[in-house]
Design a protein around this motif. Structure first.
Motif, PDB file in Angstrom:
ATOM      1  N   THR A 188       0.819  -1.220   0.000  1.00  0.00           N
ATOM      2  CA  THR A 188       0.000   0.000   0.000  1.00  0.00           C
ATOM      3  C   THR A 188       0.850   1.267   0.000  1.00  0.00           C
ATOM      4  OG1 THR A 188      -0.200  -0.211   2.410  1.00  0.00           O
ATOM      5  CG2 THR A 188      -2.012  -1.055   1.072  1.00  0.00           C
ATOM      6  N   PHE A 233     -18.238  -1.951   1.529  1.00  0.00           N
ATOM      7  CA  PHE A 233     -17.065  -1.554   2.294  1.00  0.00           C
ATOM      8  C   PHE A 233     -17.367  -0.267   3.070  1.00  0.00           C
ATOM      9  CE2 PHE A 233     -15.361  -3.914  -1.345  1.00  0.00           C
ATOM     10  CZ  PHE A 233     -14.488  -4.796  -0.722  1.00  0.00           C
ATOM     11  N   TRP A 267      -4.518   1.621  -3.393  1.00  0.00           N
ATOM     12  CA  TRP A 267      -4.873   0.818  -2.227  1.00  0.00           C
ATOM     13  C   TRP A 267      -5.003   1.646  -0.959  1.00  0.00           C
ATOM     14  CZ3 TRP A 267      -5.992  -4.395  -2.773  1.00  0.00           C
ATOM     15  CH2 TRP A 267      -5.807  -4.887  -4.075  1.00  0.00           C
ATOM     16  N   ARG A 268      -4.704   2.925  -1.065  1.00  0.00           N
ATOM     17  CA  ARG A 268      -4.987   3.859   0.035  1.00  0.00           C
ATOM     18  C   ARG A 268      -5.719   5.083  -0.510  1.00  0.00           C
ATOM     19  NH1 ARG A 268      -0.524   7.240  -0.417  1.00  0.00           N
ATOM     20  NH2 ARG A 268       1.263   6.256  -1.430  1.00  0.00           N
ATOM     21  N   ASP A 326      -6.666  -1.482   9.847  1.00  0.00           N
ATOM     22  CA  ASP A 326      -8.080  -1.334   9.473  1.00  0.00           C
ATOM     23  C   ASP A 326      -8.467  -2.290   8.355  1.00  0.00           C
ATOM     24  OD1 ASP A 326      -8.315   0.687  11.322  1.00  0.00           O
ATOM     25  OD2 ASP A 326      -8.042   2.304   9.862  1.00  0.00           O
ATOM     26  N   HIS A 327      -7.478  -2.851   7.671  1.00  0.00           N
ATOM     27  CA  HIS A 327      -7.751  -3.674   6.495  1.00  0.00           C
ATOM     28  C   HIS A 327      -7.290  -5.119   6.641  1.00  0.00           C
ATOM     29  CE1 HIS A 327      -8.844  -0.132   4.051  1.00  0.00           C
ATOM     30  NE2 HIS A 327      -7.944   0.483   4.811  1.00  0.00           N
ATOM     31  N   CYS A 328      -6.268  -5.370   7.440  1.00  0.00           N
ATOM     32  CA  CYS A 328      -5.748  -6.726   7.628  1.00  0.00           C
ATOM     33  C   CYS A 328      -6.298  -7.314   8.925  1.00  0.00           C
ATOM     34  CB  CYS A 328      -4.222  -6.711   7.658  1.00  0.00           C
ATOM     35  SG  CYS A 328      -3.481  -6.248   6.083  1.00  0.00           S
ATOM     36  N   LYS A 380     -13.037   4.481   3.989  1.00  0.00           N
ATOM     37  CA  LYS A 380     -11.752   3.787   3.900  1.00  0.00           C
ATOM     38  C   LYS A 380     -11.594   3.174   2.513  1.00  0.00           C
ATOM     39  CE  LYS A 380     -11.932   2.555   8.815  1.00  0.00           C
ATOM     40  NZ  LYS A 380     -12.084   1.447   9.791  1.00  0.00           N
ATOM     41  N   HIS A 416     -11.426   0.569  -0.400  1.00  0.00           N
ATOM     42  CA  HIS A 416     -12.378  -0.539  -0.523  1.00  0.00           C
ATOM     43  C   HIS A 416     -11.671  -1.880  -0.729  1.00  0.00           C
ATOM     44  CE1 HIS A 416     -15.246   2.500  -0.260  1.00  0.00           C
ATOM     45  NE2 HIS A 416     -15.925   2.354  -1.371  1.00  0.00           N
ATOM     46  N   TRP A 417     -11.013  -2.356   0.326  1.00  0.00           N
ATOM     47  CA  TRP A 417     -10.412  -3.689   0.290  1.00  0.00           C
ATOM     48  C   TRP A 417     -10.174  -4.172   1.711  1.00  0.00           C
ATOM     49  CZ3 TRP A 417      -5.577  -4.855   2.366  1.00  0.00           C
ATOM     50  CH2 TRP A 417      -4.762  -3.767   2.707  1.00  0.00           C
ATOM     51  N   GLU A 418     -10.054  -5.468   1.863  1.00  0.00           N
ATOM     52  CA  GLU A 418      -9.715  -6.064   3.153  1.00  0.00           C
ATOM     53  C   GLU A 418      -9.021  -7.399   2.903  1.00  0.00           C
ATOM     54  OE1 GLU A 418     -13.459  -6.149   5.107  1.00  0.00           O
ATOM     55  OE2 GLU A 418     -14.269  -7.783   3.904  1.00  0.00           O
TER      56      GLU A 418
END
Length: 560
Positions: free
Chosen positions: A109, A171, A115-116, A140-142, A175, A177-179
């Motif tokens: 990221t 999402f 990714w951010r 917040d994502h992992c 933030k 939009h990925w996790e």
């Protein structure tokens, strides 16, 4: 003079001149209006989110906001109605620890700005708003998840977790939009999965697949070893390129000539196929695996959709290559789609018709013996230009060219027929699709439609008149040819402990009821189906059919 000339013309030509004049004025005004709207939205975005609001600079480095690409904006418009274009990516390997997952994504990221970045809407147009590295929190994502296997089967436990986690849930709007999940197991200590859930607007799977592979190796290989490989014999490489320059030029000219010949050769076929889809075909609602989505692309409808995921066994790539070569100029893709279409036939006969010949006969009567179904597949437009990974990754790192694809429809035979007949027909159909102008035509339609009418209009046309008539969304990715490192080597002789064992992926079906993801990894390929429960309630039943078809073809190959 000019009015006099016009009035001296016959009445029919006067009317024609008037129509042409009004059309020119209308389209000129409309295009100016669209361009003014784009420019005004960009200016507002710069004023609201620009890092240097008082600066006259408009370079991308001075701004924290940038316009989305055409396809990314289209995916975002779908997402707004919960028609969620979400990629689900998986890595299977040793239980190396959650900290390694977190470390990878922190590094990734920092380098790749999408990714951010968060989608923001201004004047009905979509932009990316960048979050500074200092304000971005990887935690917040992992996330870490611990499951219990199902009778020792970790992949089934993973699939249940994904299904229960609501695959199309929105999402957090504030933030990126990925996790990503690190999935380990209480009763199988040595296995783990990395599961990523990404909004499709962030990037397309074709490019991301290659970039993930590159970043795995860059992060976990020893830096000195990597640098040594990069610096090795640069003079010899340059000499070799120079000495082969004439041959390369001649090869390129022949390749361009062949491309142009095939484009002209298959243009009638492409135009007839697209016209048939747009005006004459209807969705195969009575084939047993298709749902009616025509005109239902609304939040109220889409929020009720429930998806389930299932994966196939791993099929041996070397055996498939040997089979294809033994029958001529066939590809792995031809074989993969042939066994998939045969599995469609077996599923419909076994589970939709309950193995009843009369019930299956009713479907055949409506749609023909070969039972052609539409697949909405992906074409990588970068392959028409070049494939310089370093250049493309640098461009993507800057937040550009995140989706450079064309979506193309293709009819494939899913009826009862001999395997070799299906295999040959699928090979010919894909040859025409790849070498003809269909990907270029569909890409131009998307871009011209976006420029003239906006993507909401394009999405309506795409959903109602094309994609909703397709039964499957198809993605076919060539994965890494060498094992990916899943962490730093443990020492001499222990490198194999930290490699990924398998990778596979799938994408939420959007306007279609079903999606099929095919991905290779080293010496195997894996199929992933994501199914709307109103189409195929239990996709594991379909995978049973697919595994059986492959096993049958494998036994046939061994006998031959």
């Amino acid at each position: 003079m000019l009015p006099g000339i016009v009035t001296s013309l016959p009445t029919e030509l006067q009317w024609l001149a008037a129509i042409v004049s009004v059309s020119i004025i209308f389209w000129s005004s409309w295009i100016s209006y669209r361009r003014f709207g784009d420019a005004n939205a960009l200016q507002l975005a710069k004023q609201k989110y620009g890092k240097n609001n008082n600066s006259a600079s408009t370079s991308s480095s001075s701004l924290s906001v940038r316009r989305m690409g055409v396809l990314s904006e289209l995916w975002q418009i779908m997402y707004e109605t919960n028609n969620s274009p979400i990629i689900h990516a998986f890595e299977y390997g040793p239980n190396s620890g959650y900290h390694l997952l977190s470390e990878f994504w922190q590094s990734f990221t920092e380098k790749y700005v999408n990714w951010r970045s968060v989608p923001v809407k201004i004047n009905d147009r979509w932009f990316w708003r960048e979050i500074d590295i200092e304000d971005f929190h990887i935690g917040d994502h992992c996330k870490r998840v611990e499951l219990t296997s199902i009778n020792g089967d970790t992949q089934k436990a993973l699939a249940n977790f994904v299904n229960e986690n609501n695959m199309n849930k929105p999402f957090d709007a504030e933030k990126p939009h990925w996790e990503a999940y690190y999935v380990s197991f209480t009763d199988v200590k040595n296995e783990a999965y990395g599961y990523g859930r990404f909004h499709h607007s962030i990037g397309d799977g074709v490019l991301l697949n290659r970039i993930f592979e590159m970043e795995h190796n860059l992060l976990w290989e020893k830096k000195a070893k990597h640098d040594q490989k990069v610096r090795q014999n640069p003079i010899n490489k340059n000499k070799q390129k120079k000495s082969n320059n004439n041959n390369d030029m001649w090869t390129k000219l022949k390749r361009v000539a062949l491309i142009l010949f095939n484009l002209l050769r298959y243009t009638p076929w492409s135009l007839c196929d697209l016209i048939s889809l747009f005006w004459f075909e209807s969705a195969p609602l009575k084939c047993g695996i298709h749902c009616d989505y025509y005109g239902k692309d609304t939040y109220e409808h889409n929020v009720q959709r429930k998806f389930n995921i299932a994966t196939s066994d791993r099929f041996n790539l070397t055996d498939i290559k040997t089979f294809c070569k033994s029958h001529g100029d066939f590809t792995i893709n031809d074989f993969g789609m042939a066994i998939f279409c045969e599995a469609v036939h077996e599923y419909i006969f076994k589970y939709v018709c309950n193995s009843d010949e009369k019930e299956y006969g009713k479907i055949v009567k409506l749609y023909g013996e070969k039972l052609y179904l539409r697949f909405f597949t992906i074409f990588n437009m970068r392959s028409l230009i070049d494939w310089d990974l370093e250049r493309l990754s640098a461009k993507y790192a800057a937040g550009l060219a995140e989706n450079d694809l064309s979506t193309v429809p293709i009819r494939l035979p899913c009826g009862d027929m001999p395997f070799m007949q299906r295999f040959t027909e699928i090979h010919n159909l894909f040859h025409k699709l790849k070498n003809g102008p269909t990907p270029i035509i569909t890409s131009l339609i998307l871009k011209v439609g976006h420029f003239l009418f906006g993507l909401k209009f394009v999405n309506m046309i795409l959903g109602r008149f094309t994609a909703s008539k397709c039964t499957f969304l198809l993605s076919n990715l060539m994965g890494p040819r060498q094992h990916l490192l899943s962490g730093p080597p443990n020492g001499d002789g222990e490198e194999q402990r930290n490699v990924v064992w398998n990778t596979f992926n799938g994408t939420n079906p959007t306007h279609t009821p079903l999606s099929c993801g095919i991905m290779s990894y080293v010496d195997s390929i894996t199929f992933t189906m994501i199914a709307d429960q109103n189409s195929i309630k239990d996709p594991n039943q379909f995978m049973e059919c697919l595994n059986a078809v492959y096993a049958r073809q494998s036994s046939t190959k061994q006998e031959n």
